[in-house]
Design a protein around this motif. Structure first.
Motif, PDB file in Angstrom:
ATOM      1  N   ASP A 456       0.816  -1.213   0.000  1.00 59.47           N
ATOM      2  CA  ASP A 456       0.000   0.000   0.000  1.00 59.47           C
ATOM      3  C   ASP A 456       0.847   1.259   0.000  1.00 59.47           C
ATOM      4  O   ASP A 456       0.431   2.300  -0.481  1.00 59.47           O
ATOM      5  CB  ASP A 456      -0.920   0.037   1.231  1.00 59.47           C
ATOM      6  CG  ASP A 456      -2.049  -0.958   1.124  1.00 59.47           C
ATOM      7  OD1 ASP A 456      -2.328  -1.386  -0.008  1.00 59.47           O
ATOM      8  OD2 ASP A 456      -2.639  -1.304   2.159  1.00 59.47           O
TER       9      ASP A 456
ATOM     10  N   ARG B  96      -0.590  -5.266 -15.516  1.00 59.44           N
ATOM     11  CA  ARG B  96      -1.769  -4.691 -16.188  1.00 59.44           C
ATOM     12  C   ARG B  96      -2.221  -5.607 -17.325  1.00 59.44           C
ATOM     13  O   ARG B  96      -1.814  -6.757 -17.383  1.00 59.44           O
ATOM     14  CB  ARG B  96      -1.440  -3.275 -16.664  1.00 59.44           C
ATOM     15  CG  ARG B  96      -1.201  -2.379 -15.445  1.00 59.44           C
ATOM     16  CD  ARG B  96      -1.455  -0.941 -15.704  1.00 59.44           C
ATOM     17  NE  ARG B  96      -1.267  -0.199 -14.446  1.00 59.44           N
ATOM     18  CZ  ARG B  96      -1.383   1.094 -14.312  1.00 59.44           C
ATOM     19  NH1 ARG B  96      -1.673   1.852 -15.363  1.00 59.44           N
ATOM     20  NH2 ARG B  96      -1.220   1.685 -13.149  1.00 59.44           N
ATOM     21  N   PRO B 130      -6.273  -5.788 -13.570  1.00 61.73           N
ATOM     22  CA  PRO B 130      -6.911  -4.613 -12.951  1.00 61.73           C
ATOM     23  C   PRO B 130      -7.899  -3.985 -13.933  1.00 61.73           C
ATOM     24  O   PRO B 130      -7.796  -4.193 -15.144  1.00 61.73           O
ATOM     25  CB  PRO B 130      -5.737  -3.668 -12.694  1.00 61.73           C
ATOM     26  CG  PRO B 130      -4.757  -4.003 -13.778  1.00 61.73           C
ATOM     27  CD  PRO B 130      -4.904  -5.484 -14.026  1.00 61.73           C
ATOM     28  N   TRP B 132      -8.720  -0.914 -15.562  1.00 62.00           N
ATOM     29  CA  TRP B 132      -8.332   0.441 -15.915  1.00 62.00           C
ATOM     30  C   TRP B 132      -9.137   0.879 -17.120  1.00 62.00           C
ATOM     31  O   TRP B 132      -9.496   0.067 -17.947  1.00 62.00           O
ATOM     32  CB  TRP B 132      -6.830   0.506 -16.230  1.00 62.00           C
ATOM     33  CG  TRP B 132      -5.962   0.393 -15.038  1.00 62.00           C
ATOM     34  CD1 TRP B 132      -5.257  -0.706 -14.649  1.00 62.00           C
ATOM     35  CD2 TRP B 132      -5.695   1.385 -14.048  1.00 62.00           C
ATOM     36  NE1 TRP B 132      -4.570  -0.454 -13.486  1.00 62.00           N
ATOM     37  CE2 TRP B 132      -4.814   0.826 -13.095  1.00 62.00           C
ATOM     38  CE3 TRP B 132      -6.115   2.714 -13.867  1.00 62.00           C
ATOM     39  CZ2 TRP B 132      -4.363   1.529 -11.992  1.00 62.00           C
ATOM     40  CZ3 TRP B 132      -5.646   3.415 -12.761  1.00 62.00           C
ATOM     41  CH2 TRP B 132      -4.791   2.818 -11.838  1.00 62.00           C
ATOM     42  N   GLY B 171      -1.856   8.926  -7.587  1.00 63.77           N
ATOM     43  CA  GLY B 171      -1.968   7.671  -6.862  1.00 63.77           C
ATOM     44  C   GLY B 171      -0.601   7.124  -6.513  1.00 63.77           C
ATOM     45  O   GLY B 171       0.420   7.690  -6.892  1.00 63.77           O
ATOM     46  N   SER B 174       0.527   0.269  -6.819  1.00 69.04           N
ATOM     47  CA  SER B 174      -0.085  -0.307  -8.013  1.00 69.04           C
ATOM     48  C   SER B 174      -1.254   0.556  -8.499  1.00 69.04           C
ATOM     49  O   SER B 174      -1.773   0.325  -9.588  1.00 69.04           O
ATOM     50  CB  SER B 174      -0.569  -1.717  -7.715  1.00 69.04           C
ATOM     51  OG  SER B 174      -1.451  -1.687  -6.615  1.00 69.04           O
ATOM     52  N   LYS B 175      -1.657   1.528  -7.694  1.00 62.76           N
ATOM     53  CA  LYS B 175      -2.748   2.409  -8.138  1.00 62.76           C
ATOM     54  C   LYS B 175      -2.231   3.655  -8.850  1.00 62.76           C
ATOM     55  O   LYS B 175      -3.004   4.546  -9.203  1.00 62.76           O
ATOM     56  CB  LYS B 175      -3.610   2.800  -6.939  1.00 62.76           C
ATOM     57  CG  LYS B 175      -4.318   1.621  -6.310  1.00 62.76           C
ATOM     58  CD  LYS B 175      -5.187   2.065  -5.134  1.00 62.76           C
ATOM     59  CE  LYS B 175      -5.680   0.869  -4.339  1.00 62.76           C
ATOM     60  NZ  LYS B 175      -4.601   0.273  -3.501  1.00 62.76           N
ATOM     61  N   SER B 176      -0.914   3.748  -9.026  1.00 62.05           N
ATOM     62  CA  SER B 176      -0.354   4.893  -9.751  1.00 62.05           C
ATOM     63  C   SER B 176      -0.887   4.900 -11.169  1.00 62.05           C
ATOM     64  O   SER B 176      -1.057   3.848 -11.778  1.00 62.05           O
ATOM     65  CB  SER B 176       1.175   4.786  -9.824  1.00 62.05           C
ATOM     66  OG  SER B 176       1.725   4.643  -8.560  1.00 62.05           O
ATOM     67  N   HIS B 177      -1.157   6.063 -11.684  1.00 57.60           N
ATOM     68  CA  HIS B 177      -1.551   6.159 -13.079  1.00 57.60           C
ATOM     69  C   HIS B 177      -1.255   7.549 -13.602  1.00 57.60           C
ATOM     70  O   HIS B 177      -1.118   8.503 -12.842  1.00 57.60           O
ATOM     71  CB  HIS B 177      -3.033   5.799 -13.268  1.00 57.60           C
ATOM     72  CG  HIS B 177      -3.959   6.670 -12.469  1.00 57.60           C
ATOM     73  ND1 HIS B 177      -4.098   6.526 -11.104  1.00 57.60           N
ATOM     74  CD2 HIS B 177      -4.768   7.682 -12.826  1.00 57.60           C
ATOM     75  CE1 HIS B 177      -4.969   7.417 -10.652  1.00 57.60           C
ATOM     76  NE2 HIS B 177      -5.382   8.143 -11.679  1.00 57.60           N
TER      77      HIS B 177
END
Lengths: 544, 238
Positions: A456, B96, B130, B132, B171, B174-177
């Motif tokens: 996280d 991804r 995921p 996306w 983010g 793994s939630k970076s975008h």
């Protein structure tokens, strides 16, 4: 402001002392249990009983025995240093009555309990004693004398020599020699230099720095100012996480007070030395405790780390040489200058000097904050001071160093607490989190918890940490769900090695540690959860 | 001293002062795999593919951010490094939704090419699948987060070559975008100059020309180099 003025403030403050003092803990822990109401009730009760001339109700910082809070200490009584535990707002009349010999059936703590007796309080010496919101209290306790002496009697090189000789090492976790870091920054060319205090404490279960900032903010400011004199900086930043609002407000107040007295700002102690401190508030990212990410955040950028070298000592904030130390490191500076490097170097072990503050939590009787000399055996901390596991359980392991650290099993409890010994056992000193686990704790679940935390908190910049932690967490989930095979465990170990070796910053490089250390000492707990591997190759035939 | 002599993979090479290991290797015809590096924009050392071993240290160093020094001994192709690189690519494919068969960049994709050259023929990790989305609000450009590997080349090109500052990362983990402006639809962006330099920098099919179909997204990255050269060295192609 001169030394005489400091003494005048101290004397005036001493003279205003009353016969009794009710020290009410107003740190975040006790505040969450209505310490503010308790203090208000105590004050009005003192008035009601007509004891205003004799009794002072003082707001103080953390006394350490947080598991027994809210705490109220009593000074001036026949039993000086008496401690009331689990105080409730409605207990105020009884507490005040006890001062004049009245009956009081409240829970009292034992000031000679090993939890207190085994401590050696240097950075926490003022915690629970002085009012953190009054600079006069700090000055009366000998505050800002070290800064005065550093500015008027010592050259920057002499200050650095003292710190080097004291053997102080960085309290953020890695234990880099503080004197060496200071002299590197001092020698780095550049007209502009910065001091940064890392108060982005984020390890689960750790609250040492919060307590220091809340209980004795001036101690940290003074340490930073001495450091600025030593390395030639004129601007400091105190980076505190937003989750510590009480620490932030007390620091803001402390900076204002110090400036008003000429102890920060321009012409400190009427010398040419100028030093300002600004607070920067973190936005909740654990990775900002990593120094390069922290500096990016101070600069107003996205808080992500960058490769080192260049190290901050050479190129830090806005490309200038920057000294970055942890809260507890700065808190050690004034005591070292006051009492001498040799005194400090006489404490602790050969390579780890002085004391370390730990937040003792988890499955243990006595929760709280302790400051112990380096080299103390872990067993003394958890069994004598901490009182062992609750409900008759036994201690299985002690986790140090947070998500970057590891679990030390019970058979190694006689290990002395110093930087090298903990590393040898696959853990680290870390910033001071110490989570105790009892025999009911499943170590694979513990590893999974820390891996989820790292997953996280990964910033997402480098691939091994961003995606590796996800895959490791999934494998751990698979194991705890009893769906994994030996091949999955092998995959997990391979990922641990890869993420550790290839990640960009300390977060990723140490993220596998909780898994590696539990695998080292509790491998059977992993194996018990595995399914038989139908697809695995048969074991090699034993030669006849 | 104006130049340094060092050893890369057993070969003694000379390098200009202050260049990185990657530059020194490239100048001497030695290939080190990279993903986040792009000629023309500054390096961030994020993809960790260019990690190399340097004699005298147990740590690995990113070739794109580590400067050469006299007498340095660099190994770029040990078994350990090759294994790590293969794992890195595997992790990216699992992260991804990379489906080459329907991708505009099929055949011109750096991720695909690296997988081939590093011998990554299958993925041993669980695919994350995921959810996306895509941003198709721009008049002629598109962004598909499913194919993004977060190398941030588009972000750096947007900020440091074009100077528009439209692209950014939001983010974490793994939630970076990649986002446009303050996470607004790309088409609504007031800062985007529609220069398409982000598109030129993208190693995969994440950024594409609308209307391109499978395998049509070929990019001429050297254009970025020309722009930087023109700006920094005042060399113009007439």
């Amino acid at each position: 402001m001169q030394l005489d003025d400091l003494q005048t403030i101290a004397e005036k403050h001493q003279a205003s002392r009353k016969k009794f003092c009710l020290r009410t803990c107003m740190s975040a822990g006790c505040m969450s249990s209505q310490a503010d109401v308790i203090k208000k009730n105590l004050e009005s009760e003192v008035k009601t009983q007509g004891l205003e001339a004799d009794v002072e109700v003082r707001r103080v910082g953390c006394m350490g025995f947080c598991g027994q809070g809210p705490l109220v200490g009593v000074d001036g009584h026949a039993q000086d240093g008496e401690l009331f535990e689990h105080v409730k707002p409605e207990d105020a009349p009884a507490v005040v009555r006890s001062l004049t010999g009245g009956e009081c059936a409240l829970e009292r703590g034992d000031p000679h309990h090993p939890f207190f007796a085994k401590q050696l309080r240097i950075v926490r010496a003022n915690g629970g004693i002085i009012d953190p919101e009054r600079i006069e209290d700090y000055i009366a306790a000998g505050g800002y004398v070290a800064l005065h002496n550093a500015l008027t009697e010592l050259t920057p090189a002499q200050v650095i020599e003292q710190i080097t000789r004291s053997g102080l090492r960085g309290r953020g976790g890695a234990g880099f020699p503080t004197g060496l870091k200071w002299s590197t920054v001092a020698k780095s060319p550049g007209a502009k230099k910065y001091i940064v205090c890392n108060g982005d404490e984020g390890d689960p279960g750790a609250f040492m720095d919060r307590s220091i900032l809340e209980s004795d903010p001036h101690l940290v400011l003074e340490g930073m100012a001495i450091a600025a004199h030593a390395v030639g900086a004129d601007q400091g930043f105190l980076y505190v996480r937003a989750e510590y609002p009480l620490a932030i407000s007390r620091l803001n107040l402390a900076i204002k007070q110090a400036k008003a007295l000429g102890l920060l700002g321009g012409a400190i102690f009427e010398s040419p030395f100028t030093f300002n401190i600004d607070i920067r508030i973190g936005a909740g990212a654990f990775v900002c405790g990593e120094e390069t990410a922290l500096m990016a955040s101070v600069e107003g950028k996205r808080g992500t780390p960058r490769p080192r070298p260049p190290f901050p000592a050479e190129s830090g904030l806005w490309g200038c040489p920057t000294l970055i130390n942890n809260v507890e490191t700065f808190a050690n500076i004034a005591p070292i200058l006051n009492r001498g490097a040799d005194w400090y170097a006489s404490l602790g072990t050969e390579k780890s000097k002085g004391t370390k503050v730990f937040a003792l939590t988890g499955k243990i009787q006595n929760n709280g904050l302790i400051e112990v000399p380096m080299g103390i055996p872990l067993r003394q901390i958890v069994e004598e001071m901490g009182g062992g596991a609750p409900d008759g359980g036994s201690i299985k392991a002690v986790q140090t160093g947070g998500p970057s650290g590891g679990c030390i099993p019970a058979q190694h409890l006689d290990t002395p607490v110093d930087y090298e010994s903990l590393v040898k056992l696959g853990s680290i000193m870390g910033s001071g989190g110490m989570v105790v686990m009892d025999d009911k704790t499943n170590m694979v679940e513990i590893a999974k918890f820390y891996m989820e935390f790292c997953m996280d908190e990964s910033c997402g910049k480098c691939i091994p940490c961003r995606t590796g932690t996800v895959q490791m967490f999934r494998l751990l989930e698979k194991i705890t769900a009893r769906q994994a095979t030996a091949a999955d465990l092998a995959k997990l170990e391979e990922l641990c090695d890869m993420v550790r070796a290839t990640s960009l910053c300390g977060l990723g490089q140490t993220a596998p540690n909780p898994v590696l250390s539990t695998l080292r000492f509790f491998r059977h707990e992993y194996e018990e959860l595995l399914q038989s591997d139908a697809h695995a190759a048969p074991p090699p035939a034993t030669p006849a | 001293m104006g130049a340094k002599t060092l050893i890369i993979d057993g070969q003694t090479v000379s390098a200009e002062n202050h260049v990185t290991i990657l530059q020194a290797a490239t100048d001497n015809g030695i290939t080190i795999p990279t993903l986040c590096h792009l000629d023309g924009v500054y390096d961030v050392g994020a993809c960790r593919l260019c990690l190399v071993e340097v004699k005298g240290s147990t740590k690995l160093f990113s070739a794109c951010t580590t400067r050469v020094y006299e007498g340095m001994e660099v190994t770029t192709q040990s078994e350990r490094l090759k294994k790590y690189r293969r794992m890195t690519i595997e992790l990216l494919f699992a992260e991804r939704n990379h489906v080459c068969a329907v991708c505009v960049a099929n055949g011109h994709c750096e991720l695909q090419a690296l997988a081939t050259s590093l011998g990554m023929d299958h993925v041993r990790y669980d695919y994350c699948f995921p959810k996306w989305g895509m941003d198709l609000t721009h008049p002629f450009l598109g962004m598909d987060d499913n194919r993004c590997i977060l190398c941030t080349r588009c972000v750096r090109a947007c900020w440091h070559i074009e100077g528009a500052g439209t692209k950014n990362v939001a983010g974490r983990g793994s939630k970076s975008h990649i986002i446009s402006d303050l996470n607004e639809p790309w088409g609504d962006s007031e800062t985007c100059t529609s220069c398409a330099k982000c598109l030129l920098s993208c190693p995969t099919g994440a950024l594409f020309h609308k209307g391109d179909t499978v395998g049509e997204s070929e990019r001429d990255r050297s254009k970025l180099g020309y722009i930087v050269n023109a700006r920094e060295k005042q060399q113009w192609i007439v």
